[in-house]
Design a protein around this motif. Structure first.
Motif, PDB file in Angstrom:
ATOM      1  N   TRP A 258     -37.364   3.314  31.070  1.00 35.72           N
ATOM      2  CA  TRP A 258     -36.120   3.372  30.311  1.00 35.72           C
ATOM      3  C   TRP A 258     -34.991   4.141  30.987  1.00 35.72           C
ATOM      4  O   TRP A 258     -33.808   3.873  30.703  1.00 35.72           O
ATOM      5  CB  TRP A 258     -36.375   3.974  28.925  1.00 35.72           C
ATOM      6  N   CYS A 259     -35.289   5.074  31.880  1.00 37.08           N
ATOM      7  CA  CYS A 259     -34.207   5.848  32.500  1.00 37.08           C
ATOM      8  C   CYS A 259     -33.237   4.991  33.325  1.00 37.08           C
ATOM      9  O   CYS A 259     -32.027   5.206  33.261  1.00 37.08           O
ATOM     10  CB  CYS A 259     -34.784   6.985  33.347  1.00 37.08           C
ATOM     11  N   LEU A 263     -29.357   5.299  32.273  1.00 35.41           N
ATOM     12  CA  LEU A 263     -28.415   5.908  33.210  1.00 35.41           C
ATOM     13  C   LEU A 263     -27.364   4.910  33.689  1.00 35.41           C
ATOM     14  O   LEU A 263     -26.185   5.254  33.834  1.00 35.41           O
ATOM     15  CB  LEU A 263     -29.176   6.496  34.396  1.00 35.41           C
ATOM     16  N   THR A 264     -27.781   3.662  33.926  1.00 38.32           N
ATOM     17  CA  THR A 264     -26.817   2.652  34.363  1.00 38.32           C
ATOM     18  C   THR A 264     -25.871   2.280  33.223  1.00 38.32           C
ATOM     19  O   THR A 264     -24.681   2.024  33.454  1.00 38.32           O
ATOM     20  CB  THR A 264     -27.541   1.393  34.881  1.00 38.32           C
ATOM     21  N   SER A 265     -26.383   2.267  32.000  1.00 35.44           N
ATOM     22  CA  SER A 265     -25.511   2.032  30.837  1.00 35.44           C
ATOM     23  C   SER A 265     -24.471   3.138  30.722  1.00 35.44           C
ATOM     24  O   SER A 265     -23.297   2.885  30.428  1.00 35.44           O
ATOM     25  CB  SER A 265     -26.336   1.955  29.553  1.00 35.44           C
ATOM     26  N   VAL A 282     -27.528  -4.449  33.805  1.00 34.11           N
ATOM     27  CA  VAL A 282     -27.960  -3.630  32.658  1.00 34.11           C
ATOM     28  C   VAL A 282     -28.565  -4.513  31.574  1.00 34.11           C
ATOM     29  O   VAL A 282     -29.625  -4.208  31.015  1.00 34.11           O
ATOM     30  CB  VAL A 282     -26.774  -2.821  32.089  1.00 34.11           C
ATOM     31  N   GLY A 283     -27.893  -5.624  31.280  1.00 31.62           N
ATOM     32  CA  GLY A 283     -28.345  -6.487  30.195  1.00 31.62           C
ATOM     33  C   GLY A 283     -29.481  -7.421  30.564  1.00 31.62           C
ATOM     34  O   GLY A 283     -29.990  -8.135  29.694  1.00 31.62           O
ATOM     35  N   THR A 284     -29.889  -7.430  31.823  1.00 35.26           N
ATOM     36  CA  THR A 284     -30.947  -8.351  32.248  1.00 35.26           C
ATOM     37  C   THR A 284     -32.116  -7.594  32.890  1.00 35.26           C
ATOM     38  O   THR A 284     -33.092  -7.267  32.227  1.00 35.26           O
ATOM     39  CB  THR A 284     -30.382  -9.402  33.225  1.00 35.26           C
ATOM     40  N   HIS A 285     -32.002  -7.279  34.184  1.00 35.91           N
ATOM     41  CA  HIS A 285     -33.124  -6.694  34.926  1.00 35.91           C
ATOM     42  C   HIS A 285     -33.579  -5.354  34.332  1.00 35.91           C
ATOM     43  O   HIS A 285     -34.772  -5.127  34.131  1.00 35.91           O
ATOM     44  CB  HIS A 285     -32.738  -6.490  36.397  1.00 35.91           C
ATOM     45  N   LEU A 286     -32.626  -4.457  34.061  1.00 31.28           N
ATOM     46  CA  LEU A 286     -32.993  -3.123  33.585  1.00 31.28           C
ATOM     47  C   LEU A 286     -33.502  -3.156  32.149  1.00 31.28           C
ATOM     48  O   LEU A 286     -34.353  -2.345  31.778  1.00 31.28           O
ATOM     49  CB  LEU A 286     -31.799  -2.173  33.722  1.00 31.28           C
TER      50      LEU A 286
END
Length: 325
Positions: A258-259, A263-265, A282-286
């Motif tokens: 989740w980090c 963090l990217t968000s 952010v909305g896909t891979h992470l």
């Protein structure tokens, strides 16, 4: 259609030819996410269902601590349901309401899962700090009330975008992505509501590790006095390494999954002009990486619980025996 360039109300993009990311629902990141979810979703559903069946099939497991694990499995099953919805729609909901319904389900499921992880960690803390009075402080009824409160809070937060906390229908162009439909204020609140429980989980496990190390050192010292030199690596006994592995397994799974997303968000939130690729990643891979935690949770907590692990192996042995006979 373009986004408002006010950084307090929208995330804009300097690298996209159109100045925004709203018309790119067919980008390669969404395609990768789709196939990743197709592979991940059955794993999430099967692992959590297996643990729930183990808990439901054995009366001795109807205890507060195992109720919390069952609640965690149910939350992770909801994450699986959100994954199914994402696979079906492929982030192309025709209306903003449909988009917010699916993304709200994801927010609800993920938040419930994180809250349940915190509840399990708090249960372990009470079991260690107040071992003699654990049964007095932690009852089945109190555990049930805690579960209902946590699920209620997660559900309320997941419904807020559908109730009006969103960017508005006029800015929706058919691409249903996390950072494109939720306003910065909601993203910031999501960040806080996820980061605080994760931080608390890490602190609790750090404290439990320190307490375990104290007891392990005492046992190792007694063994050395008795002439039984503890064997191990890098000067640490086998017990110490087992303790390190347990803490790393539990805390490491949450951090690793989740980090990156959180963090990217946060970076996309505080950056005045966030590139489309950041918003899309952010909305896909992470986000998929975060969902991986829901597949790991049942495995981690079965491995940590001696009773569940024994029942799991006994069940496997019985199934193998029946097949052979």
């Amino acid at each position: 259609m373009t986004l408002n360039t006010d950084p307090t109300t929208t995330l804009s993009n300097s690298s996209s030819p159109e100045g925004n990311c709203l018309d790119d629902a067919d980008n390669v990141h969404e395609t990768v996410r789709h196939y990743a979810l197709v592979a991940l979703t059955p794993v999430i559903l099967i692992t959590n269902l297996v643990v729930l069946l183990l808990l439901a099939a054995h009366r001795p497991f109807r205890r507060p601590d195992l109720l919390l694990i069952a609640s965690l499995c149910c939350a992770d099953l909801m994450v699986g349901a959100a994954c199914i919805a994402t696979i079906v729609t492929r982030a192309r909901e025709a209306t903003l309401s449909g988009c917010l319904l699916r993304t709200g389900l994801s927010v609800f499921a993920v938040q419930a899962s994180i809250f349940c992880l915190l509840a399990v960690a708090c249960d372990r803390l009470v079991a260690i700090v107040c071992a003699l009075r654990y049964n007095h402080f932690v009852t089945y009824r109190r555990a049930m009330i805690a579960v209902l409160l946590l699920w209620g809070l997660a559900l309320l937060f997941g419904l807020l975008p559908l109730l009006g906390w969103n960017r508005g229908e006029e800015l929706y162009a058919g691409y249903c992505s996390f950072l494109l439909v939720f306003p910065p204020s909601f993203v910031a609140t999501s960040f806080v509501l996820a980061l605080l429980p994760i931080g608390a989980i890490l602190l609790i496990h750090a404290y439990l590790y320190s307490q375990a190390r104290v007891h392990i050192r005492r046992i190792d010292a007694m063994e050395r006095v008795l002439g039984q030199k503890p064997c191990g690596t890098l000067g640490m006994s086998v017990r110490s390494w087992k303790c390190v592995r347990t803490v790393t397994l539990v805390a490491g799974c949450v951090l690793a999954c989740w980090c990156p997303f959180l963090l990217t968000s946060l970076y996309a939130l505080i950056t005045e002009r966030a590139a489309c690729i950041v918003i899309e990643v952010v909305g896909t891979h992470l986000l998929v990486l975060g969902y991986v935690n829901s597949a790991l949770n049942p495995v981690v907590y079965v491995l940590r619980n001696k009773e569940l692990k024994a029942v799991a192996w006994a069940t496997v042995a019985r199934m193998c025996k029946k097949r052979d006979s």
